[in-house]
Design a protein around this motif. Structure first.
Motif, PDB file in Angstrom:
ATOM      1  N   MET A   1       2.224  -1.111 -22.173  1.00  0.00           N
ATOM      2  CA  MET A   1       3.633  -1.175 -22.569  1.00  0.00           C
ATOM      3  C   MET A   1       4.558  -1.431 -21.384  1.00  0.00           C
ATOM      4  SD  MET A   1       3.704   1.904 -25.396  1.00  0.00           S
ATOM      5  CE  MET A   1       5.479   2.110 -25.262  1.00  0.00           C
ATOM      6  N   VAL A   2       4.365  -0.683 -20.293  1.00  0.00           N
ATOM      7  CA  VAL A   2       5.287  -0.816 -19.153  1.00  0.00           C
ATOM      8  C   VAL A   2       5.090  -2.132 -18.414  1.00  0.00           C
ATOM      9  CG1 VAL A   2       5.555   1.669 -18.831  1.00  0.00           C
ATOM     10  CG2 VAL A   2       3.709   0.469 -17.629  1.00  0.00           C
ATOM     11  N   SER A   3       4.036  -2.866 -18.759  1.00  0.00           N
ATOM     12  CA  SER A   3       3.832  -4.162 -18.120  1.00  0.00           C
ATOM     13  C   SER A   3       4.785  -5.226 -18.660  1.00  0.00           C
ATOM     14  CB  SER A   3       2.382  -4.623 -18.319  1.00  0.00           C
ATOM     15  OG  SER A   3       2.122  -4.908 -19.684  1.00  0.00           O
ATOM     16  N   HIS A   4       5.396  -4.958 -19.820  1.00  0.00           N
ATOM     17  CA  HIS A   4       6.285  -5.974 -20.392  1.00  0.00           C
ATOM     18  C   HIS A   4       7.572  -5.401 -20.993  1.00  0.00           C
ATOM     19  CE1 HIS A   4       5.404  -5.138 -24.695  1.00  0.00           C
ATOM     20  NE2 HIS A   4       4.227  -4.759 -24.248  1.00  0.00           N
ATOM     21  N   MET A   5       7.855  -4.117 -20.775  1.00  0.00           N
ATOM     22  CA  MET A   5       9.113  -3.550 -21.264  1.00  0.00           C
ATOM     23  C   MET A   5       9.671  -2.553 -20.259  1.00  0.00           C
ATOM     24  SD  MET A   5       7.938  -0.881 -24.293  1.00  0.00           S
ATOM     25  CE  MET A   5       6.825  -2.002 -25.131  1.00  0.00           C
ATOM     26  N   SER A   6      10.935  -2.225 -20.393  1.00  0.00           N
ATOM     27  CA  SER A   6      11.583  -1.325 -19.450  1.00  0.00           C
ATOM     28  C   SER A   6      11.139   0.117 -19.673  1.00  0.00           C
ATOM     29  CB  SER A   6      13.103  -1.410 -19.592  1.00  0.00           C
ATOM     30  OG  SER A   6      13.523  -0.874 -20.840  1.00  0.00           O
TER      31      SER A   6
ATOM     32  N   ALA B   1       5.893   4.960 -12.745  1.00  0.00           N
ATOM     33  CA  ALA B   1       4.856   4.875 -11.717  1.00  0.00           C
ATOM     34  C   ALA B   1       3.558   4.277 -12.219  1.00  0.00           C
ATOM     35  CB  ALA B   1       4.589   6.264 -11.140  1.00  0.00           C
ATOM     36  N   GLN B   2       3.221   4.490 -13.485  1.00  0.00           N
ATOM     37  CA  GLN B   2       1.916   4.031 -13.963  1.00  0.00           C
ATOM     38  C   GLN B   2       1.848   2.509 -14.058  1.00  0.00           C
ATOM     39  OE1 GLN B   2       0.032   6.523 -17.044  1.00  0.00           O
ATOM     40  NE2 GLN B   2      -0.971   4.665 -17.785  1.00  0.00           N
ATOM     41  N   LYS B   3       2.996   1.860 -13.977  1.00  0.00           N
ATOM     42  CA  LYS B   3       3.022   0.401 -13.959  1.00  0.00           C
ATOM     43  C   LYS B   3       2.321  -0.136 -12.720  1.00  0.00           C
ATOM     44  CE  LYS B   3       6.238  -3.506 -14.233  1.00  0.00           C
ATOM     45  NZ  LYS B   3       7.659  -3.903 -14.392  1.00  0.00           N
ATOM     46  N   TYR B   4       2.284   0.671 -11.657  1.00  0.00           N
ATOM     47  CA  TYR B   4       1.731   0.231 -10.378  1.00  0.00           C
ATOM     48  C   TYR B   4       0.406   0.907 -10.021  1.00  0.00           C
ATOM     49  CZ  TYR B   4       6.585  -1.240 -10.030  1.00  0.00           C
ATOM     50  OH  TYR B   4       7.807  -1.795 -10.286  1.00  0.00           O
ATOM     51  N   VAL B   5      -0.088   1.790 -10.896  1.00  0.00           N
ATOM     52  CA  VAL B   5      -1.331   2.518 -10.622  1.00  0.00           C
ATOM     53  C   VAL B   5      -2.320   2.226 -11.739  1.00  0.00           C
ATOM     54  CG1 VAL B   5      -2.393   4.768 -10.213  1.00  0.00           C
ATOM     55  CG2 VAL B   5      -0.043   4.344  -9.459  1.00  0.00           C
ATOM     56  N   GLU B   6      -3.515   1.819 -11.397  1.00  0.00           N
ATOM     57  CA  GLU B   6      -4.516   1.509 -12.421  1.00  0.00           C
ATOM     58  C   GLU B   6      -4.846   2.760 -13.234  1.00  0.00           C
ATOM     59  OE1 GLU B   6      -8.796   1.448 -10.755  1.00  0.00           O
ATOM     60  OE2 GLU B   6      -7.573   0.590  -9.158  1.00  0.00           O
TER      61      GLU B   6
ATOM     62  N   LYS C   1       0.827  -1.195   0.000  1.00  0.00           N
ATOM     63  CA  LYS C   1       0.000   0.000   0.000  1.00  0.00           C
ATOM     64  C   LYS C   1       0.867   1.252   0.000  1.00  0.00           C
ATOM     65  CE  LYS C   1      -4.704  -0.112   1.697  1.00  0.00           C
ATOM     66  NZ  LYS C   1      -5.570   0.011   2.863  1.00  0.00           N
ATOM     67  N   LYS C   2       1.923   1.205   0.838  1.00  0.00           N
ATOM     68  CA  LYS C   2       2.807   2.356   0.909  1.00  0.00           C
ATOM     69  C   LYS C   2       3.475   2.594  -0.434  1.00  0.00           C
ATOM     70  CE  LYS C   2       3.862   2.167   5.851  1.00  0.00           C
ATOM     71  NZ  LYS C   2       4.917   1.952   6.873  1.00  0.00           N
ATOM     72  N   SER C   3       3.884   1.522  -1.115  1.00  0.00           N
ATOM     73  CA  SER C   3       4.539   1.684  -2.399  1.00  0.00           C
ATOM     74  C   SER C   3       3.569   2.252  -3.437  1.00  0.00           C
ATOM     75  CB  SER C   3       5.107   0.348  -2.887  1.00  0.00           C
ATOM     76  OG  SER C   3       4.072  -0.571  -3.179  1.00  0.00           O
ATOM     77  N   LYS C   4       2.316   1.834  -3.375  1.00  0.00           N
ATOM     78  CA  LYS C   4       1.334   2.367  -4.319  1.00  0.00           C
ATOM     79  C   LYS C   4       1.094   3.853  -4.081  1.00  0.00           C
ATOM     80  CE  LYS C   4      -1.290  -1.656  -5.831  1.00  0.00           C
ATOM     81  NZ  LYS C   4      -2.628  -2.253  -6.003  1.00  0.00           N
ATOM     82  N   HIS C   5       1.042   4.255  -2.827  1.00  0.00           N
ATOM     83  CA  HIS C   5       0.880   5.676  -2.536  1.00  0.00           C
ATOM     84  C   HIS C   5       2.091   6.467  -3.032  1.00  0.00           C
ATOM     85  CE1 HIS C   5      -2.866   5.329  -0.539  1.00  0.00           C
ATOM     86  NE2 HIS C   5      -2.419   4.688   0.525  1.00  0.00           N
TER      87      HIS C   5
END
Length: 292
Positions: free
Chosen positions: A171-176, A234-239, A2-6
């Motif tokens: 894109m960021v779900s499978h590339m750097s 960051a958007q890799k971890y935020v819906e 949760k902290k990482s998502k915030h």
């Protein structure tokens, strides 16, 4: 977790703050009357030069699928920048800004359709607050939306921005982060350079170059390099739906900086609009089911 998502959401706020600042720099660049194709070529060329020592190694990992997706994303960036230039000729800046920002409404529904993700009900409530806030921040009293070419293009721009947010999440779900930024930047540089060569977009004299040096450099560092890298990371971890609501703070930051630097006065509409956007963000952050 949760902290990482915030923390990731905070990073998206940093990117949004950078975008809000770009309105001031764009105004300075527009007064120089530089061709948009030449400006984009210089902007993304400098961005690549600065970023290459840090992100250049990531290009070794580009495969065929990543290349196709990144070129498509770069073309989307290029198309959005030109759509804004064309749309503003047929509508007012306030109408265009509001309609472009309407992507905050489109993203939750598009996420539900393409990602098959169940959207929390409070996201839709926040969308209403965010859209109302954006309207008050961008529209002048008495101004109404009309059906014309400029507004139609602005609505198209909102769908394109929605596509950009969703496509980036994919894109960021499978590339750097390096690949997700460097290849699209190179794509924009190539497409802008070709257009500039064909239309005389590189007809820049020394006084014009000196006048635009500072705002372009700020745009490169903060409006392109920092904001894009932070957003992709960051958007890799935020819906996407929550990210879109956070991005609605762009208008708030733009108004705050404009008022703070004396470009425009503080008004009730600005205060109310900014408050509504903040309520929208707080609503998605607070877990109302927990008693504290």
């Amino acid at each position: 977790m949760k902290k990482s998502k915030h923390f990731m959401e905070f990073l998206l706020l940093i990117a949004t703050f950078c975008w809000g600042m770009t309105y001031l720099w764009c105004d300075d660049i527009a007064q120089v009357n530089m061709p948009i194709s030449g400006y984009n070529a210089i902007r993304y060329g400098l961005t690549i030069l600065i970023a290459f020592p840090f992100l250049g190694k990531s290009l070794k990992s580009v495969d065929r699928i990543s290349l196709i997706e990144c070129v498509a994303m770069g073309t989307l960036y290029y198309a959005i920048s030109y759509l804004q230039v064309v749309a503003i000729k047929y509508t007012t800046p306030s109408c265009m800004a509001f309609l472009f920002a309407a992507y905050v409404v489109i993203v939750p529904f598009a996420t539900r359709i393409f990602f098959k993700t169940k959207i929390n009900k409070k996201i839709y409530i926040s969308v209403v607050f965010a859209l109302a806030g954006i309207y008050l921040l961008n529209m002048t009293p008495g101004e109404t939306l009309t059906i014309n070419l400029g507004n139609g293009l602005s609505v198209l721009g909102a769908f394109m921005l929605c596509a950009q947010i969703l496509f980036l999440s994919h894109m960021v779900s499978h590339m750097s982060v390096g690949v997700a930024n460097m290849v699209p930047w190179i794509t924009v540089l190539v497409e802008s350079s070709i257009h500039a060569l064909l239309t005389g977009g590189f007809n820049i004299d020394v006084p014009m170059l000196l006048a635009m040096a500072k705002p372009v450099l700020l745009m490169v560092i903060f409006g392109t390099l920092v904001s894009s890298v932070v957003q992709a990371y960051a958007q890799k971890y935020v819906e996407p739906s929550k990210a879109a609501i956070i991005y609605s703070m762009e208008s708030v930051f733009a108004c705050a900086m404009s008022i703070g630097l004396g470009y425009e006065p503080m008004t009730k509409m600005v205060l109310i609009g900014g408050a509504l956007v903040l309520v929208a963000i707080l609503n998605v952050e607070i877990d109302w089911e927990k008693k504290r």
